[in-house]
Design an enzyme around this catalytic site. Sequence first.
Site, PDB file in Angstrom:
ATOM      1  N   CYS A 150      -0.242   3.989   2.613  1.00 44.91           N
ATOM      2  CA  CYS A 150       0.408   3.635   3.849  1.00 44.91           C
ATOM      3  C   CYS A 150       1.855   4.007   4.299  1.00 44.91           C
ATOM      4  O   CYS A 150       1.845   4.309   5.110  1.00 44.91           O
ATOM      5  CB  CYS A 150       0.217   2.024   4.231  1.00 44.91           C
ATOM      6  N   CYS A 202       0.780  -1.153   0.109  1.00 41.98           N
ATOM      7  CA  CYS A 202       0.156   0.111  -0.036  1.00 41.98           C
ATOM      8  C   CYS A 202       0.864   1.402  -0.134  1.00 41.98           C
ATOM      9  O   CYS A 202       1.487   1.326   0.976  1.00 41.98           O
ATOM     10  CB  CYS A 202      -0.990  -0.167   1.083  1.00 41.98           C
TER      11      CYS A 202
END
Length: 299
Positions: A47, A44
């Site tokens: 993230c 991700c």
Amino acid sequence: MLANGEAGAQPGLIKDTTTQGFRQDVIAESMQQPVLVDFWAPWCGPCKQLTPVIEKAVKDAKGKVKLVKMNIDEHPQIAGQLGIQSIPAVIAFSQGQPVDGFMGAQPESQVKAFIEKLAGPVGPGEAQQLVEAAQEALAQGDAAGASELFAGALEMEPEHLGAIAGLARLHLDTGDIEAAKGILAMASEAKAQDPVIAAVRAAVELAEQAAALGDTAELEAQVAAEPKNHQARFDLALALNARDRREEAVDHLIAIIRADRGWNEDGARKQLLQFFEAWGPMDEASVAGRRKLSALLFS
């Protein structure tokens, strides 16, 4: 200095957890102070953007909140129970219950506001306090003291943008362009486009350009003799800016734009915008220069 840049941070503020450890790490701990649970995964991208931001905000809160990180690839059960469908997702627990949250990468100001909503006002981190002290020292004319304070902030937080920008500009003010460039290189690629860093980088580029131009007297004489010599006037604007004669530098570039907007692929206007970036948007010369440019372009 503590490992991983955790200067002054309390141990145990940030940890990883598992499905089995969730009850102790989150539910039980949230009976003492709010616990933020960061649901993330290695693939991700957002993230990765959020991680340094939320970790810094938690450290700055100095124990008012804790951060627990859960890799949903390895431990999907809790995220599924909470109905989390996209990441990064941050859920705040207090008194054993989820009470608030947000999704997606957020700027530091928003993360700090989220924490303050949960735990009350959070003061600046130690590195930020040193940067503010350095700025105060500069205002009082103490460049040496400011340099030490900026360096101290970078010891605590190697990518503090205010400290990087402040120390780089100090080197630039002494004429040490290479040292300023070296300090700016401390900012990661992801943070290099931040306006604080971009402004100093623009000032460094202007200083490099001006260094090759020599004294202004010769350029002023050339412009006086050849008013339509746009290149000489352009070079003079750069040289004047290097000597902090900002209003005159603006006026020479405005003169080029007025005479030939398309000269050098709109080079005079682009150079003027670089001046504004290097000086800062609220600098008096930037404000006055933008007025002159707007009056010329939109009258």
